[in-house]
Design a protein around this motif. Structure first.
Motif, mmCIF file in Angstrom:
data_model
loop_
_atom_site.group_PDB
_atom_site.id
_atom_site.type_symbol
_atom_site.label_atom_id
_atom_site.label_comp_id
_atom_site.label_asym_id
_atom_site.label_seq_id
_atom_site.Cartn_x
_atom_site.Cartn_y
_atom_site.Cartn_z
ATOM 1 N N GLN A 16 -37.106 153.176 -13.653
ATOM 2 C CA GLN A 16 -36.942 152.561 -14.965
ATOM 3 C C GLN A 16 -38.076 151.577 -15.259
ATOM 4 O O GLN A 16 -38.465 150.785 -14.408
ATOM 5 C CB GLN A 16 -35.591 151.845 -15.023
ATOM 6 N N MET A 17 -38.604 151.638 -16.468
ATOM 7 C CA MET A 17 -39.672 150.733 -16.880
ATOM 8 C C MET A 17 -39.195 149.290 -16.831
ATOM 9 O O MET A 17 -38.049 148.985 -17.166
ATOM 10 C CB MET A 17 -40.135 151.077 -18.304
ATOM 11 N N HIS A 18 -40.083 148.382 -16.408
ATOM 12 C CA HIS A 18 -39.732 146.959 -16.395
ATOM 13 C C HIS A 18 -39.683 146.452 -17.833
ATOM 14 O O HIS A 18 -40.542 146.806 -18.654
ATOM 15 C CB HIS A 18 -40.770 146.167 -15.604
ATOM 16 N N PRO A 19 -38.706 145.621 -18.190
ATOM 17 C CA PRO A 19 -38.562 145.144 -19.569
ATOM 18 C C PRO A 19 -39.774 144.415 -20.136
ATOM 19 O O PRO A 19 -39.944 144.365 -21.346
ATOM 20 C CB PRO A 19 -37.347 144.203 -19.476
ATOM 21 N N ASP A 20 -40.622 143.839 -19.286
ATOM 22 C CA ASP A 20 -41.789 143.113 -19.788
ATOM 23 C C ASP A 20 -42.942 144.042 -20.184
ATOM 24 O O ASP A 20 -43.826 143.650 -20.949
ATOM 25 C CB ASP A 20 -42.308 142.132 -18.729
ATOM 26 N N GLU B 41 -39.272 158.814 -7.904
ATOM 27 C CA GLU B 41 -38.074 158.066 -7.510
ATOM 28 C C GLU B 41 -37.173 157.771 -8.710
ATOM 29 O O GLU B 41 -36.348 156.867 -8.677
ATOM 30 C CB GLU B 41 -38.484 156.741 -6.848
ATOM 31 N N GLY B 42 -37.378 158.516 -9.781
ATOM 32 C CA GLY B 42 -36.679 158.229 -11.034
ATOM 33 C C GLY B 42 -35.232 158.654 -11.076
ATOM 34 O O GLY B 42 -34.708 159.324 -10.181
ATOM 35 N N ASP B 43 -34.588 158.273 -12.188
ATOM 36 C CA ASP B 43 -33.165 158.553 -12.385
ATOM 37 C C ASP B 43 -32.918 158.954 -13.837
ATOM 38 O O ASP B 43 -31.995 158.460 -14.488
ATOM 39 C CB ASP B 43 -32.332 157.316 -12.016
ATOM 40 N N ASN B 44 -33.775 159.840 -14.382
ATOM 41 C CA ASN B 44 -33.615 160.405 -15.720
ATOM 42 C C ASN B 44 -33.854 159.410 -16.848
ATOM 43 O O ASN B 44 -33.432 159.625 -17.984
ATOM 44 C CB ASN B 44 -32.230 161.045 -15.887
ATOM 45 N N TYR B 45 -34.528 158.302 -16.569
ATOM 46 C CA TYR B 45 -34.838 157.344 -17.631
ATOM 47 C C TYR B 45 -35.934 157.905 -18.529
ATOM 48 O O TYR B 45 -36.828 158.616 -18.067
ATOM 49 C CB TYR B 45 -35.296 156.008 -17.047
ATOM 50 N N ILE B 46 -35.875 157.566 -19.805
ATOM 51 C CA ILE B 46 -36.913 157.999 -20.742
ATOM 52 C C ILE B 46 -38.198 157.210 -20.507
ATOM 53 O O ILE B 46 -39.282 157.786 -20.390
ATOM 54 C CB ILE B 46 -36.435 157.822 -22.203
ATOM 55 N N PHE B 47 -38.061 155.899 -20.413
ATOM 56 C CA PHE B 47 -39.234 155.031 -20.255
ATOM 57 C C PHE B 47 -39.346 154.591 -18.797
ATOM 58 O O PHE B 47 -38.428 153.966 -18.256
ATOM 59 C CB PHE B 47 -39.132 153.837 -21.202
ATOM 60 N N ILE B 48 -40.489 154.945 -18.188
ATOM 61 C CA ILE B 48 -40.584 154.856 -16.727
ATOM 62 C C ILE B 48 -41.838 154.130 -16.240
ATOM 63 O O ILE B 48 -42.797 153.916 -16.991
ATOM 64 C CB ILE B 48 -40.569 156.269 -16.111
ATOM 65 N N GLN B 49 -41.790 153.789 -14.944
ATOM 66 C CA GLN B 49 -42.968 153.311 -14.227
ATOM 67 C C GLN B 49 -43.700 154.536 -13.669
ATOM 68 O O GLN B 49 -43.280 155.676 -13.872
ATOM 69 C CB GLN B 49 -42.544 152.384 -13.087
ATOM 70 N N LYS C 180 -25.763 151.075 -23.729
ATOM 71 C CA LYS C 180 -26.055 150.138 -22.645
ATOM 72 C C LYS C 180 -27.335 149.381 -22.952
ATOM 73 O O LYS C 180 -28.071 149.715 -23.879
ATOM 74 C CB LYS C 180 -26.181 150.887 -21.312
ATOM 75 N N SER C 181 -27.601 148.356 -22.145
ATOM 76 C CA SER C 181 -28.794 147.542 -22.340
ATOM 77 C C SER C 181 -29.255 146.996 -20.994
ATOM 78 O O SER C 181 -28.432 146.774 -20.095
ATOM 79 C CB SER C 181 -28.499 146.391 -23.310
ATOM 80 N N THR C 182 -30.553 146.792 -20.865
ATOM 81 C CA THR C 182 -31.129 146.280 -19.623
ATOM 82 C C THR C 182 -31.721 144.895 -19.857
ATOM 83 O O THR C 182 -32.432 144.672 -20.832
ATOM 84 C CB THR C 182 -32.228 147.216 -19.098
ATOM 85 N N SER C 183 -31.422 143.979 -18.957
ATOM 86 C CA SER C 183 -31.991 142.632 -19.016
ATOM 87 C C SER C 183 -32.396 142.208 -17.608
ATOM 88 O O SER C 183 -32.034 142.861 -16.622
ATOM 89 C CB SER C 183 -30.974 141.639 -19.600
ATOM 90 N N ILE C 184 -33.141 141.119 -17.521
ATOM 91 C CA ILE C 184 -33.580 140.610 -16.227
ATOM 92 C C ILE C 184 -32.603 139.540 -15.760
ATOM 93 O O ILE C 184 -32.373 138.546 -16.454
ATOM 94 C CB ILE C 184 -34.995 140.022 -16.305
#
Length: 429
Positions: free
Chosen positions: A336-340, A323-331, A271-275
């Motif tokens: 989930q960490m913001h792509p920027d 408030e996470g959901d098992n993401y590796i890269f986080i706020q 999968k991939s995340t975009s804005i």
């Protein structure tokens, strides 16, 4: 009932569409041109189908006339009835922006069937000229190519829907786009080693004097002070995966801990995340080739294990605020960490290093974050890894894409191969 009238090399189909307020009969017409490569019987069947579908559209109110409808009116209908169902959300966002910002102001008011190549050329030339704010350069050829492709896609649908009989984009030349290989920015081997050393290097941050408010609401003054820090582990892991695995930013942002297999040392890219419209959107990659399993070096896995432990401890300390959901890269709250975010951190790492360098030759080039992916591919090719393997790790659909982008490395490899063959045959070495 539709009426059919044969002309020289076409048929004119006329369908009654009721009467207007003054009682005058309304008719709609369309033209059918036989396909010269087909038999008379095949063209006859095609004509019958064309007449039937045309009459159905007229009777149901779905028929559109390119000589009566404006480009903007049809394009908005195209966005709603076609694009919204066929295109990715990010592509829809880009198309909608370019239509509203550039295309509609220039040709939106014109009748769909009346737009000519001359008007499209004027639009493209305007986009490429100097901007109104006085800055040089205008829009890039790639942007103008996007504008051209959108207009052409709209006309392609208009032709299928028999709204018009020609796509004017087919008679327009678009600006030349510089090949991707000429835009590739990456670290050399020595620069890559320098960058990796920075991931563990401490740095000092200076905080200017400022006022704070304590828990009781009382204001107090804090004098200027220095603080020694290290790059947070999650960013170190992010940059290592980008460099050693050649992953795209969106692919890394989308990773969950389920995607990283510590037992066999593999990373699953699915999968991939975009804005999109200002918000992160995670979805499957556009191409099947982007879905892949990558081997991860042991040293990178060690960092991942350490960060996993660190994140679990942080999660426990945060408690109900997580408030996470098992993401590796986080706020900070586990989301989930913001792509920027990784780009900004990557930029600061390079700028801090360059600011501390007295020797210009020791400075790192300020490559984009995507440059780590380019670095990964370039270094692999320089180490004689075959292009098919490199292409697979990058998730390219075709090896030709890899060869085009990294032609600079392949050329150097070819020169080395030539020298080795010469030494072997001429000197026996």
């Amino acid at each position: 009932m539709a009426s059919i009238r044969k002309r020289k090399d076409s048929y004119q189909i006329t369908v009654s569409n009721g009467r207007d307020s003054s009682g005058r009969q309304l008719v709609e017409t369309a033209t059918f041109r036989p396909d010269p490569t087909k038999t008379e019987k095949q063209n006859q069947k095609a004509l019958e189908k064309f007449v039937f579908e045309f009459e159905e559209r007229v009777k149901s109110g779905k028929y559109l006339d390119g000589e009566k409808i404006t480009f903007q009116e049809f394009a908005n209908r195209w966005l709603k009835e076609y694009a919204a169902h066929q295109l990715e959300a990010s592509t829809m966002q880009l198309y909608t922006y370019l239509l509203n910002a550039h295309i509609f102001p220039a040709i939106g008011h014109l009748k769909l069937s009346k737009i000519q190549p001359l008007q499209l050329n004027k639009l493209y030339n305007t986009l490429s000229e100097t901007r109104k704010d006085g800055k040089p350069g205008g829009y890039a050829a790639k942007t103008i190519k996007h504008v051209h492709n959108i207009i052409s896609a709209i006309y392609t649908t208009a032709l299928k829907w028999n709204v018009c009989v020609e796509n004017p984009c087919q008679r327009v030349d678009t600006p030349h786009i510089t090949p991707a290989r000429d835009k590739v920015k990456y670290f050399t081997l020595e620069q890559s080693q320098t960058f990796l050393s920075l991931l563990d290097k401490e740095y000092t941050t200076t905080y200017k004097a400022h006022d704070r408010v304590d828990d009781t609401g009382k204001t107090y003054h804090v004098a200027e002070y220095n603080e020694t820090r290290k790059l947070p582990t999650q960013f170190k892991l992010f940059f290592l995966l980008a460099l050693f695995c050649g992953c795209r930013r969106g692919e890394l942002i989308a990773l969950t801990w389920n995607d990283l297999d510590f037992n066999d040392g593999s990373l699953n890219i699915t999968k991939s995340t975009s804005i999109v419209n200002g918000k992160p959107l995670t979805k499957a990659p556009k191409t099947r080739s982007s879905i892949r399993v990558l081997s991860v070096p042991a040293s990178v896995l060690d960092v991942a294990k350490a960060y996993r432990k660190e994140q679990l401890q942080y999660r426990m300390a945060l408690g109900s605020k997580w408030e996470g959901d098992n993401y590796i890269f986080i706020q900070w709250n586990g989301r989930q960490m913001h792509p920027d975010t990784p780009y900004n951190t990557f930029k600061r790492v390079i700028q801090r290093h360059n600011a501390s360098c007295k020797d210009e030759h020791q400075k790192l080039p300020e490559i984009p974050l995507h440059g780590l992916r380019h670095t990964s591919a370039t270094l692999l090719i320089s180490q004689n890894v075959d292009v098919r393997t490199v292409s697979g790790r990058l998730g390219h659909a075709q090896t030709s894409t890899t060869m085009d982008i990294y032609a600079h490395s392949l050329k150097k490899m070819d020169e080395v191969a030539s020298e080795k063959l010469e030494n072997l045959l001429a000197h026996g070495q």
